[in-house]
Design a protein around this motif. Structure first.
Motif, PDB file in Angstrom:
ATOM      1  N   ASP A  45      17.615 -43.118  -3.972  1.00 37.03           N
ATOM      2  CA  ASP A  45      18.508 -41.957  -3.915  1.00 37.03           C
ATOM      3  C   ASP A  45      19.122 -41.709  -5.295  1.00 37.03           C
ATOM      4  OD1 ASP A  45      20.080 -44.242  -3.944  1.00 37.03           O
ATOM      5  OD2 ASP A  45      21.576 -43.449  -2.553  1.00 37.03           O
ATOM      6  N   TYR A 104      16.507 -33.010  -1.950  1.00 34.29           N
ATOM      7  CA  TYR A 104      17.320 -32.687  -0.777  1.00 34.29           C
ATOM      8  C   TYR A 104      17.429 -31.179  -0.603  1.00 34.29           C
ATOM      9  CZ  TYR A 104      21.206 -32.728   2.537  1.00 34.29           C
ATOM     10  OH  TYR A 104      21.996 -32.532   3.648  1.00 34.29           O
ATOM     11  N   GLU A 109      17.929 -32.472   5.658  1.00 32.51           N
ATOM     12  CA  GLU A 109      18.175 -33.624   6.517  1.00 32.51           C
ATOM     13  C   GLU A 109      16.906 -34.328   6.991  1.00 32.51           C
ATOM     14  OE1 GLU A 109      21.083 -35.222   7.536  1.00 32.51           O
ATOM     15  OE2 GLU A 109      21.752 -34.114   5.771  1.00 32.51           O
ATOM     16  N   THR A 165      22.252 -44.623   2.942  1.00 32.19           N
ATOM     17  CA  THR A 165      21.433 -43.503   2.483  1.00 32.19           C
ATOM     18  C   THR A 165      20.021 -43.953   2.140  1.00 32.19           C
ATOM     19  OG1 THR A 165      23.389 -42.377   1.610  1.00 32.19           O
ATOM     20  CG2 THR A 165      21.240 -41.651   0.784  1.00 32.19           C
ATOM     21  N   ILE A 180      17.989 -44.703   5.255  1.00 30.86           N
ATOM     22  CA  ILE A 180      17.532 -43.489   5.923  1.00 30.86           C
ATOM     23  C   ILE A 180      16.333 -42.898   5.185  1.00 30.86           C
ATOM     24  CG2 ILE A 180      18.130 -41.108   6.519  1.00 30.86           C
ATOM     25  CD1 ILE A 180      20.996 -42.067   6.979  1.00 30.86           C
ATOM     26  N   ASP A 236      21.357 -41.549  11.898  1.00 21.26           N
ATOM     27  CA  ASP A 236      20.815 -41.143  10.595  1.00 21.26           C
ATOM     28  C   ASP A 236      21.130 -39.691  10.257  1.00 21.26           C
ATOM     29  OD1 ASP A 236      19.846 -43.659  10.457  1.00 21.26           O
ATOM     30  OD2 ASP A 236      17.726 -43.132  10.513  1.00 21.26           O
ATOM     31  N   ILE A 257      22.586 -37.142   6.522  1.00 15.20           N
ATOM     32  CA  ILE A 257      22.461 -37.990   5.334  1.00 15.20           C
ATOM     33  C   ILE A 257      23.653 -37.715   4.422  1.00 15.20           C
ATOM     34  CG2 ILE A 257      21.021 -38.663   3.397  1.00 15.20           C
ATOM     35  CD1 ILE A 257      18.654 -37.350   4.795  1.00 15.20           C
TER      36      ILE A 257
END
Length: 288
Positions: free
Chosen positions: A68, A77, A82, A228, A231, A249, A252
């Motif tokens: 991330d 993103y 999501e 994060t 996920i 989840d 996020i």
């Protein structure tokens, strides 16, 4: 899950940078990593036993930190929202004089490519981090044809190393980042320099696209991740979770300040958050 576990997604595309990405199929961002961020990654990569590493996030915590990574995760993103998933993580050490070059191709399936299903947004985005200077050609550079992800399903040089009159050799300084559309035609040139080219690739897409470098993550490793990162690995034992992520989840990230809520008022209170649609940045901007 407490409110402290939720954060805003880092900023990603602007309308201008998306227009460049959509036109060229590649976006080049200099100074995405600072020098003190580059060196630990160089050291981790040099410790890798092979010229190419797969699923590198499991091999070293320095690579896992980029699952991330704030320099890039906001961009992907913006596209997948999501349903964001890390599909692949790779490292490359392209040494001088070795025939580690790659023929013309595009990423993704060949017999029925992603573009068949649309084309306004890519079904995979490959994030590249360039850790060594590539000031000129013949250094194992990424070679690409700008705009070739659009309406160019065939290339006469496909599966060869033959040059194209439209090609460009990626020249970047250390710490640069690239975003590449999955359908962009590209190859890798021979490294005739005295420098070993070091770079990392993190590829993302929606949860329902199969991962490229794993079936499942190692349970002990996955349990050690932050919320994060866990996920984004989408290590689901139930296949249907790839289409309907479990409630723990979702979300996020919380919506960024000022982002419009296109779904406001559409759902009754009894509809769980995990079953509600959340618009992506591309939808908010009217691009999709």
């Amino acid at each position: 899950m407490s409110d402290q576990d939720l954060t805003y997604a880092p900023l990603g595309f602007t309308k201008e940078s998306w227009a460049t990405f959509a036109r060229d199929g590649i976006l080049i961002i200099e100074d995405a990593l600072k020098p003190d961020q580059i060196q630990p990654l160089v050291e981790a990569l040099e410790e890798q036993p092979r010229g190419m590493g797969w699923n590198i996030v499991e091999s070293d915590p320095r690579f896992a930190e980029l699952i991330d990574g704030p320099a890039h995760v906001g961009y992907v993103y913006d596209v997948y929202g999501e349903m964001l998933k890390l599909l692949r993580s790779q490292s490359f050490k392209r040494e001088p004089g070795r025939q580690m070059r790659v023929r013309w191709h595009f990423d993704g399936p060949r017999a029925l490519p992603f573009e068949v299903f649309g084309g306004k947004a890519p079904l995979r985005i490959k994030v590249g981090y360039w850790l060594t200077a590539l000031p000129h050609a013949d250094m194992g550079n990424l070679v690409y044809i700008p705009g070739s992800h659009r309406n160019r399903p065939y290339l006469s040089q496909y599966h060869t190393h033959d040059p194209s009159q439209d090609e460009r050799h990626l020249t970047v300084k250390p710490g640069s980042m690239t975003l590449m559309w999955s359908g962009l035609w590209h190859r890798v040139a021979e490294n005739r320099s005295e420098v070993t080219r070091l770079n990392l690739f993190y590829e993302y897409g929606p949860t329902w696209i199969v991962a490229c470098d794993r079936f499942r993550s190692t349970p002990h490793w996955a349990s050690s991740l932050s919320r994060t990162r866990r996920i984004l690995m989408r290590d689901y034992g139930k296949p249907n979770d790839a289409f309907r992520p479990p409630k723990e989840d979702v979300p996020i990230y919380v919506p960024r300040p000022g982002e419009p809520d296109l779904e406001a008022g559409r759902y009754a209170e009894h509809v769980p958050a995990a079953l509600r649609k959340r618009s992506t940045w591309l939808e908010q901007q009217g691009i999709l």
